[in-house]
Design a protein around this motif. Structure first.
Motif, PDB file in Angstrom:
ATOM      1  N   CYS A 143      40.291  47.736  -3.811  1.00 27.74           N
ATOM      2  CA  CYS A 143      39.425  47.333  -4.919  1.00 27.74           C
ATOM      3  C   CYS A 143      39.131  45.834  -4.896  1.00 27.74           C
ATOM      4  N   ARG A 144      40.031  45.036  -4.347  1.00 28.50           N
ATOM      5  CA  ARG A 144      39.789  43.597  -4.277  1.00 28.50           C
ATOM      6  C   ARG A 144      38.529  43.263  -3.479  1.00 28.50           C
ATOM      7  N   SER A 145      38.221  44.097  -2.510  1.00 24.09           N
ATOM      8  CA  SER A 145      37.084  43.816  -1.626  1.00 24.09           C
ATOM      9  C   SER A 145      35.768  44.367  -2.165  1.00 24.09           C
ATOM     10  N   VAL A 146      35.786  44.998  -3.348  1.00 24.91           N
ATOM     11  CA  VAL A 146      34.566  45.598  -3.900  1.00 24.91           C
ATOM     12  C   VAL A 146      33.581  44.532  -4.361  1.00 24.91           C
ATOM     13  N   CYS A 147      34.083  43.550  -5.131  1.00 28.90           N
ATOM     14  CA  CYS A 147      33.206  42.509  -5.655  1.00 28.90           C
ATOM     15  C   CYS A 147      34.031  41.301  -6.061  1.00 28.90           C
ATOM     16  N   LYS A 148      33.342  40.240  -6.425  1.00 28.71           N
ATOM     17  CA  LYS A 148      34.008  38.998  -6.786  1.00 28.71           C
ATOM     18  C   LYS A 148      34.840  39.155  -8.054  1.00 28.71           C
ATOM     19  N   VAL A 149      34.316  39.885  -9.045  1.00 29.82           N
ATOM     20  CA  VAL A 149      35.038  40.074 -10.303  1.00 29.82           C
ATOM     21  C   VAL A 149      36.348  40.809 -10.063  1.00 29.82           C
ATOM     22  N   PHE A 150      36.297  41.872  -9.271  1.00 30.77           N
ATOM     23  CA  PHE A 150      37.515  42.624  -8.978  1.00 30.77           C
ATOM     24  C   PHE A 150      38.521  41.758  -8.225  1.00 30.77           C
ATOM     25  N   ASN A 151      38.025  40.981  -7.269  1.00 26.05           N
ATOM     26  CA  ASN A 151      38.917  40.142  -6.471  1.00 26.05           C
ATOM     27  C   ASN A 151      39.643  39.122  -7.347  1.00 26.05           C
ATOM     28  N   ILE A 152      38.913  38.471  -8.255  1.00 27.21           N
ATOM     29  CA  ILE A 152      39.525  37.485  -9.143  1.00 27.21           C
ATOM     30  C   ILE A 152      40.510  38.149 -10.095  1.00 27.21           C
ATOM     31  N   THR A 153      40.096  39.286 -10.664  1.00 28.41           N
ATOM     32  CA  THR A 153      40.941  39.983 -11.637  1.00 28.41           C
ATOM     33  C   THR A 153      42.222  40.482 -11.002  1.00 28.41           C
ATOM     34  N   LEU A 154      42.109  41.077  -9.825  1.00 22.61           N
ATOM     35  CA  LEU A 154      43.266  41.700  -9.180  1.00 22.61           C
ATOM     36  C   LEU A 154      44.098  40.701  -8.381  1.00 22.61           C
ATOM     37  N   SER A 155      43.684  39.443  -8.358  1.00 21.74           N
ATOM     38  CA  SER A 155      44.467  38.405  -7.678  1.00 21.74           C
ATOM     39  C   SER A 155      45.133  37.450  -8.662  1.00 21.74           C
ATOM     40  N   SER A 156      44.866  37.624  -9.948  1.00 17.11           N
ATOM     41  CA  SER A 156      45.419  36.720 -10.944  1.00 17.11           C
ATOM     42  C   SER A 156      46.933  36.869 -11.033  1.00 17.11           C
ATOM     43  N   SER A 157      47.599  35.791 -11.400  1.00 14.34           N
ATOM     44  CA  SER A 157      49.061  35.805 -11.490  1.00 14.34           C
ATOM     45  C   SER A 157      49.554  36.788 -12.547  1.00 14.34           C
ATOM     46  N   SER A 158      48.810  36.926 -13.654  1.00 12.57           N
ATOM     47  CA  SER A 158      49.229  37.855 -14.705  1.00 12.57           C
ATOM     48  C   SER A 158      49.171  39.299 -14.228  1.00 12.57           C
ATOM     49  N   PHE A 159      48.136  39.638 -13.442  1.00 20.00           N
ATOM     50  CA  PHE A 159      48.060  41.000 -12.918  1.00 20.00           C
ATOM     51  C   PHE A 159      49.112  41.239 -11.844  1.00 20.00           C
TER      52      PHE A 159
END
Length: 369
Positions: free
Chosen positions: A29-45
């Motif tokens: 899912c990280r490679s789907v789009c920029k929003v997903f990449n940022i969301t799924l790479s955040s320290s809280s997630f």
């Protein structure tokens, strides 16, 4: 995707939605789009999904010509291409979080990846990072000659060695003094495919003549790695020989080592058809050495139909455990021995004709550089 209603959801809501995914699905899912990449790479997630099971992957090193730091066309950021044998799927981990040029991955241990990179002043740096959490740490600086001639070895405690024919460097973040320790190697020739198993380093060395290779297995015990008041490395390399081994090294053409499961070493090479100079090989053989009993056995040999692609081709070998991967010049795909089964790996990055090296990568969210 950035303009979709999905991107306007609160971050906490997105985290709850994606937290039900497996680590493998999160990486996709990280490679789907920029929003997903940022969301799924955040320290809280990352903290929310930190208990996910690790993935056993095979990582590729870029072809050597792409690692030429003199090239003006080398991109500032790069990525690691990895293959998931369980899903027969290629994944890509971005390295754009590293503020260095030309990152070149060379080794991995327990979820951490070690790579060479160029500093802003063009010096070579050895860096350890977790591509999943996008954290990194820079090891003490080394001369550029070590990146050209040294083999990077990492043990199960993430203690690092850089090995050459004449010298070895050792570093651990547990040391009181954060600097490299240097020791003499004095091997008879350049170490070939050195590996670390338990508390010992193993390497093949050519002790033959310029006209005929003669390979021997050498080992060096690594002792008291965290106690800097005693010798860290036993400088006396031991040539492992047994009468009952017979001509085990003479039947192999250009052998190389890979760590096996547990206390085992895998040795891979071409099975010579005769003892004549520059002879052809009957097949590619994988032998297994049990370090407990010091006995060799044949693990497997490459099927004839598959070997035809490598018979007249230069090839590289990488892997670990019961997974051994073969890359051949202009073969167009990789061959994989996976837990006693042979199969092809398609979809190799690039044009498929390049010669790849690689290493095993145990992707973990909990690994901290």
């Amino acid at each position: 995707m950035e303009d979709s209603p999905f991107s306007r959801l609160p971050e906490d809501t997105l985290h709850q939605i994606f937290s039900s995914l497996s680590l493998r699905e999160i990486m996709i899912c990280r490679s789907v789009c920029k929003v997903f990449n940022i969301t799924l790479s955040s320290s809280s997630f990352m903290h929310l999904v930190s208990t996910r099971s690790h993935l056993n992957l095979l990582a590729l090193r870029p072809p050597l010509h792409r690692h030429n730091h003199h090239s003006r066309h080398v991109p500032l950021h790069s990525c690691i291409h990895v293959y998931d044998p369980d899903q027969n799927q290629w994944l890509r981990f971005s390295l754009d979080f590293l503020p260095f040029r030309s990152p070149y991955p060379v080794a991995s241990s327990l979820g951490l990846v070690y790579l060479w990179a160029d500093s802003p002043d063009s010096n070579k740096l050895l860096i350890v990072c977790n591509p999943l959490t996008r954290q990194y740490r820079v090891l003490p600086q080394l001369g550029s000659a070590w990146s050209r001639h040294g083999s990077v070895l990492v043990d199960s405690r993430n203690r690092v060695m850089v090995l050459t024919e004449l010298a070895a460097l050792y570093f651990s973040f547990a040391q009181k003094t954060q600097q490299w320790l240097k020791f003499s190697s004095n091997l008879p020739s350049k170490p070939r495919s050195p590996i670390v198993i338990s508390n010992s380093v193993f390497a093949l060395c050519d002790v033959g003549s310029p006209w005929r290779s003669k390979w021997k297995l050498f080992s060096c015990a690594v002792k008291n790695l965290l106690n800097l008041n005693v010798n860290v490395m036993n400088n006396n390399w031991e040539c492992l020989e047994r009468h009952e081994w017979g001509d085990i090294f003479d039947i192999m053409k250009r052998p190389r080592l890979i760590p096996g499961n547990g206390n085992n070493i895998l040795m891979i090479g071409g099975l010579k058809s005769s003892y004549s100079f520059n002879q052809s090989c009957l097949t590619i053989l994988i032998l297994r050495l049990d370090l407990g009993t010091m006995e060799w056995e044949e693990a497997t040999r490459m099927p004839e139909a598959m070997h035809r692609w490598f018979q007249d081709s230069k090839f590289k070998v990488f892997g670990g455990g019961n997974r051994v991967c073969f890359s051949g010049k202009k073969v167009g795909r990789l061959a994989l021995w996976d837990c006693s089964k042979w199969r092809w790996i398609d979809g190799v990055p690039g044009n498929g004709d390049e010669l790849f090296r690689g290493f095993t990568y145990e992707a973990r969210l909990t690994a901290v550089p």
